[in-house]
Enzyme design. Structure first.
Site, PDB file in Angstrom:
ATOM      1  N   SER A   1     -10.782  15.912 -14.732  1.00  0.00           N
ATOM      2  CA  SER A   1      -9.832  16.952 -15.144  1.00  0.00           C
ATOM      3  C   SER A   1      -8.799  17.268 -14.061  1.00  0.00           C
ATOM      4  O   SER A   1      -8.388  18.427 -13.913  1.00  0.00           O
ATOM      5  CB  SER A   1     -10.580  18.218 -15.584  1.00  0.00           C
TER       6      SER A   1
ATOM      7  N   GLU B   1     -16.664  11.060  -9.403  1.00  0.00           N
ATOM      8  CA  GLU B   1     -16.301  11.719 -10.659  1.00  0.00           C
ATOM      9  C   GLU B   1     -17.497  12.516 -11.175  1.00  0.00           C
ATOM     10  O   GLU B   1     -18.376  11.956 -11.852  1.00  0.00           O
ATOM     11  CB  GLU B   1     -15.915  10.669 -11.703  1.00  0.00           C
TER      12      GLU B   1
ATOM     13  N   LYS C   1      -8.205   4.949 -20.756  1.00  0.00           N
ATOM     14  CA  LYS C   1      -9.352   4.844 -21.673  1.00  0.00           C
ATOM     15  C   LYS C   1      -8.908   4.114 -22.948  1.00  0.00           C
ATOM     16  O   LYS C   1      -8.013   3.268 -22.889  1.00  0.00           O
ATOM     17  CB  LYS C   1      -9.947   6.216 -21.971  1.00  0.00           C
TER      18      LYS C   1
END
Ligand code: PEP
Length: 261
Positions: free
Chosen positions: A217, A171, A12
């Site tokens: 996660s 996701e 990211k």
């Protein structure tokens, strides 16, 4: 028949240049001890592309270079954008498209996602197409419909040859960066559903070979249980890919799971 797993790190918008360099070096040093079947991809911010391609191009490199975004347009007057041909020029091999953060903050629609995938495929890059439902859609039981619509609007528009060069990342949005992971059973249920959608459109063989990976996660403690599910071909890893030790443990989990199934 089995296939090796793939682990993709999505950094990211994190890390200074020095931190990025250190992270790549740490991952590189740790991976040099391994004889890996698992494919590893590092996706730093675009400005660090050369850093990762320099390392990925070394003869004994154990990872590939990826990025997190690409323009839907060809080259030209699109200020601030980076084209797929530029990525190809820089020897980037993979690119994430349709991440839920891009859909939410940058208005990336399924139409745009499809255009970006085609741009990448035309330049022989591998798109990693993200899909997944939000918490309300999950709670109301609409998650299968939501994901099916995303797949139909993007993946179903590809030719079989393009499909064979595309990775799908499931996701669930409620699991991204929240610390709340889908259970292995929830991941398996959705990913087997996605594979059945691929089978319906492209046939059994393409469906078998399509990489469908889990993101949300994923960390060193839960990776093995998730990756051991039959339809989970690996992971797209956000936060945990920023710590070399943790990321290496996730790669180890993929390696173990790959040998099990
Ligand atoms: C992601 O951004 O693709 C992701 C899965 O993030 P995290 O692992 O931090 O949930």
């Amino acid at each position: 028949m089995s296939k090796s797993k793939i682990v993709i790190g999505n950094w990211k918008m994190n890390n200074s240049f020095d931190e990025a360099e250190q992270l790549i070096t740490d991952i590189e040093e740790s991976l040099s001890d391994y004889q890996l079947d698992t494919e590893v991809v590092l996706c730093p911010p675009a400005i660090y592309a050369e850093l990762v391609t320099d390392h990925a191009s070394l003869e004994d490199s154990k990872f590939y270079a990826g990025l997190q975004n690409v323009s839907e347009y060809d080259n030209g007057a699109y200020t601030g954008e980076v084209s797929a041909s530029m990525l190809a020029n820089m020897d980037v091999d993979f690119c994430i498209v349709g991440h839920s953060e891009r859909r939410k903050y940058f208005g990336e629609t399924d139409d745009i996602v499809l255009k970006k995938m085609v741009q990448l495929l035309n330049q022989q890059l591998i798109p990693v197409m993200c899909c997944g439902e939000n918490i309300d859609e999950r709670k109301s039981g609409n998650h299968f419909d939501v994901v099916q619509k995303q797949i139909e609007a993007t993946i179903y528009k590809l030719t079989p040859e393009q499909m064979e060069r595309t990775i799908i990342a499931y996701e669930p949005i409620w699991a991204i960066g929240t610390g709340e992971t889908a259970t292995p059973a929830q991941a398996q249920e959705m990913m087997s559903f996605i594979r059945s959608l691929i089978e319906r459109k492209f046939g059994t063989e393409v469906a078998f070979y399509t990489y469908i990976i889990y993101g949300g996660s994923c960390n060193a403690s839960n990776a093995l249980n998730i990756f051991s599910q039959p339809d989970v071909d690996g992971g797209l890893i956000g936060g945990a890919s920023l710590k070399a030790d943790e990321f290496i443990k996730i790669i180890e989990a993929a390696e173990t799971a790959g040998k099990e199934n």
